[in-house]
Design a protein around this motif. Sequence first.
Motif, PDB file in Angstrom:
ATOM      1  N   GLN A   1       4.717   1.265   1.134  1.00  0.00           N
ATOM      2  CA  GLN A   1       5.884   1.511   0.066  1.00  0.00           C
ATOM      3  C   GLN A   1       6.527   2.868   0.548  1.00  0.00           C
ATOM      4  O   GLN A   1       7.575   2.923   0.235  1.00  0.00           O
ATOM      5  CB  GLN A   1       4.859   1.993  -1.119  1.00  0.00           C
ATOM      6  CG  GLN A   1       5.552   2.240  -2.397  1.00  0.00           C
ATOM      7  CD  GLN A   1       4.807   2.574  -3.668  1.00  0.00           C
ATOM      8  OE1 GLN A   1       4.362   1.365  -4.269  1.00  0.00           O
ATOM      9  NE2 GLN A   1       4.442   3.435  -4.064  1.00  0.00           N
ATOM     10  N   GLY A   2       6.115   3.654   1.502  1.00  0.00           N
ATOM     11  CA  GLY A   2       6.811   4.943   1.853  1.00  0.00           C
ATOM     12  C   GLY A   2       7.711   4.238   2.960  1.00  0.00           C
ATOM     13  O   GLY A   2       8.830   4.834   2.635  1.00  0.00           O
TER      14      GLY A   2
ATOM     15  N   CYS B   1       0.767  -1.170  -0.062  1.00  0.00           N
ATOM     16  CA  CYS B   1       0.024  -0.010  -0.120  1.00  0.00           C
ATOM     17  C   CYS B   1       1.022   1.280   0.058  1.00  0.00           C
ATOM     18  O   CYS B   1       2.260   1.094   0.200  1.00  0.00           O
ATOM     19  CB  CYS B   1      -0.960   0.237   1.317  1.00  0.00           C
ATOM     20  SG  CYS B   1       0.121  -0.041   2.732  1.00  0.00           S
ATOM     21  N   ASP B   2       0.281   2.473  -0.004  1.00  0.00           N
ATOM     22  CA  ASP B   2       1.008   3.537  -0.154  1.00  0.00           C
ATOM     23  C   ASP B   2       1.998   3.715   1.182  1.00  0.00           C
ATOM     24  O   ASP B   2       3.117   4.393   1.177  1.00  0.00           O
ATOM     25  CB  ASP B   2       0.260   4.937  -0.272  1.00  0.00           C
ATOM     26  CG  ASP B   2      -0.288   4.999  -1.531  1.00  0.00           C
ATOM     27  OD1 ASP B   2       0.146   4.536  -2.716  1.00  0.00           O
ATOM     28  OD2 ASP B   2      -1.588   5.317  -1.647  1.00  0.00           O
ATOM     29  N   SER B   3       1.466   3.167   2.381  1.00  0.00           N
ATOM     30  CA  SER B   3       2.164   3.334   3.546  1.00  0.00           C
ATOM     31  C   SER B   3       3.591   2.585   3.825  1.00  0.00           C
ATOM     32  O   SER B   3       4.463   2.929   3.952  1.00  0.00           O
ATOM     33  CB  SER B   3       1.237   2.992   4.598  1.00  0.00           C
ATOM     34  OG  SER B   3       0.120   3.926   4.759  1.00  0.00           O
TER      35      SER B   3
END
Lengths: 441, 384
Positions: free
Chosen positions: B109-110, B105-107
């Motif tokens: 991935q961050g 997810c974006d998190s």
Amino acid sequence: MITRRAQYEAVRRVVGPFLAELQAWQRRYKRLRRRGGKPKESPFGPPLESVGPLKDLMTRHYLEGRYADGAVPVAWVTSGFPVELLRALGYHTLYPENHAALCGVQRLTPEYSDRAERDGYSRCLCSYARTDIGGVLLDKTPAGRLPRPDLLACCTNICQTVLYWYRCLADHFKVPLVLIDTPFVYGEAQEHDLTYVRDQLAEALTTAERVAGRSLDWDQLARVVRLAQEGSVLWGECLAESRQRPAPWTGFDGFFHIAPIVALRGTEGCNAYYRHLLDELRDRVKKGIGGVRSERFRLMWDNLPIWFNVRELSTQLAEQGFNIVVTTYTNAWAEAGRRIDPDDIFGSAASAYTNIILNEDLDRRLALMKRLAAEYQVDGALLHSDRSCKPYSIGQVDLKDRLGAELGIKALLLEADHNDPRAYSSEQGATRLQAFMEGFQ
Amino acid sequence: MSRPRLGATGNMSKQNLPDRNQVIREQKEGRGRKVLGVLPIHYPKELLTAMDVLAVEIWGPPGAPRSAQVGRLQSYVCAVARNALAFVAGGGADLVDGFLYPHTCDSIQGLATQIPDFGGAAGKAALRYRSPKGKARPSLRRYLREELARLAREIEALTGRALDPERLRWSLGLHHRIDSVRAELLDGRARFGGSDAELYGILRRGECLWPEDHLSELERVAERLEPGPVQKGTPLLVSGIVPEPMEIFDRLADAGAYVAGDDYAAIGRRVVREAPDLEGDPLDALAARMLAAPPCSTRSSDLGERLAHLDWLRERGGCAGVVLHTVKFCEPELFDVSGIRSHLASRGLPLLVVEGELESELSGQVVTRLEAFVEMVAAARGNP
Ligand code: SF4
Ligand code: SF4
């Protein structure tokens, strides 16, 4: 279908241009009437004349949209999607993000989001998505009417969130969703990443052709790509004028003037507009006209704007001689243009649309911010920590510290949300900003 | 001050979960294996096993963040990502050789760039699995295979050993057997006399045990399945990300319910039922196996497919209601709530949505909601 097409063409060729002419005439008339009157006290420089043509362009775009469905194929598109493909197939494109920003400026998000929340969409989700979905459920828009999509086109180069959002739209409208999934880039994109994106472009084209009921004219695509590349370069040149002192406009102006490169990329109208804007900015530079009346400190902005609070924030800054001269957000649309090559359309599009700030590692983002800080000679940075946008906001705490440590500039993390005023305390924001500015005196 | 330990994770240890640091030491010192700390959720574990790498999954850990490093992430990021940053950057997983970051997810991935680029795991290898999104399509299948091959090269660099295709075939077979027993246990939940808490405790031991050891344990538990149903409570379907706090099972049991269908991303959505093709190229087989997993929001599976899968789970378990137990700020899962809600409503099935933040225990309010929900579902099926 024929009547719908006739209506659409009438709006595009006659009504739209007529309204634009009428508005231009009204603006000239107002200016004449104002002449001689005492100018209002303002911390800003004289307003940009280009605001008028910008409004005309975007009004015409949304006006055409009202009559587009049933007349031409319609696609709803994410801001990072390689739209050139759809443009060349004759699609009318609508950008839910751009439309949501329009709602954000008008403070419509709470009403629209409430509707989405009633249907089970959590308030923790991106406020663009909530605004858009709520608007669809309410069947409301400040643009009069939005055309129903025949196709949804989504690219994950800005976030994975858009894909979750568009899956919901696909389920609601029962239309196909084409996806360009862009692998995240560490250092440089790898060969198999770019092959994957190229392959998906070909797959997306097949679906888009089927929905449009026509085949792609490759010459037309080359023309659109050239226009998109030129538009992106022009936009970059407009932004670059802010390297001058004083910067001829503010970063907040840039947030609004970005609309054509997002929503009308690959059209002559978009490029004509930016040529006009560029001329005006160059003229202001020559005459020493600044975006703020007395520019003392120059700042960089990171992340999306706080759409519902732009006026308050920009005024507070301008009153004390601070100007946002560069933003990572508006710069993103200038960077992509460099990679587009009309002689290798799919190959260069794969590279251009994969190497996007939000799809790249934080080392590259820091390097970009440092480069921009040097090129635009900034004294400090404002990082909008955007509750709604995880991909843009994760890493900002470290970015802020590194900008301070490595460049010796002051940086502030401002907690807010790009569209939802319920997630922002303007008093607290103003107090923190004031304390930040006092650090420069 | 003593370092937080992987095994000391609040509720999880209560559920007989192994001491992770001990497992890591045994595998490193006793077996000479490398160990990767793996962030959620889906990743090619078969590849790690084939290359003699132990995967130790980092789900938080739950409870309060383990170090002040949590301040590097804003409070509106989910607790799974925030706790992981606090834990990893606070030195809680110092025993591992590196970390694997699936692009869930974006998190996550961050985190996959924030930790390696801006500090928190100095000297540790950072491996990424950039999972493709959306429906299986020809471009995705080709990319997935290439991405698995790239990851294999990274693991080779870590272990200093080349990937042996035979060993990968063996690993695919092993994980298929594990999934078959997991499926047998989940499908036969009504025939298992133990509690949900016990069953999930055993299933979750797979998050850090060497897979062969995990399989032996699972097989022993499967022997306890009765020929016919022994569960008498209200059967529920539970979906969401991860069963934390695991106290949820005790509270459901207290209220008179049991989990007859599982769609947790950490549990049921990782059970692949199809047998792998072990004749051809094992990397192709691995890619095919990953695509055969049940639909999951974090892979952006088609919503219709997810709803059909939920129907299948629900019908198979005879579930009378659904609990969606998700994590606050979890975008992938929260976007599906509306679709799930209207789908279940159209079938007259009750749904309870519970959002958590990886707390070490459920709040009184959540417990009350669970109790009221079970009571309502039981009353509706004439089973007070
Ligand atoms: S605001 Fe952020 S999360 Fe929302 S659509 Fe844009 S990039 Fe994605
Ligand atoms: S809980 Fe959701 S948002 Fe958080 S790490 Fe897991 S999938 Fe990502």
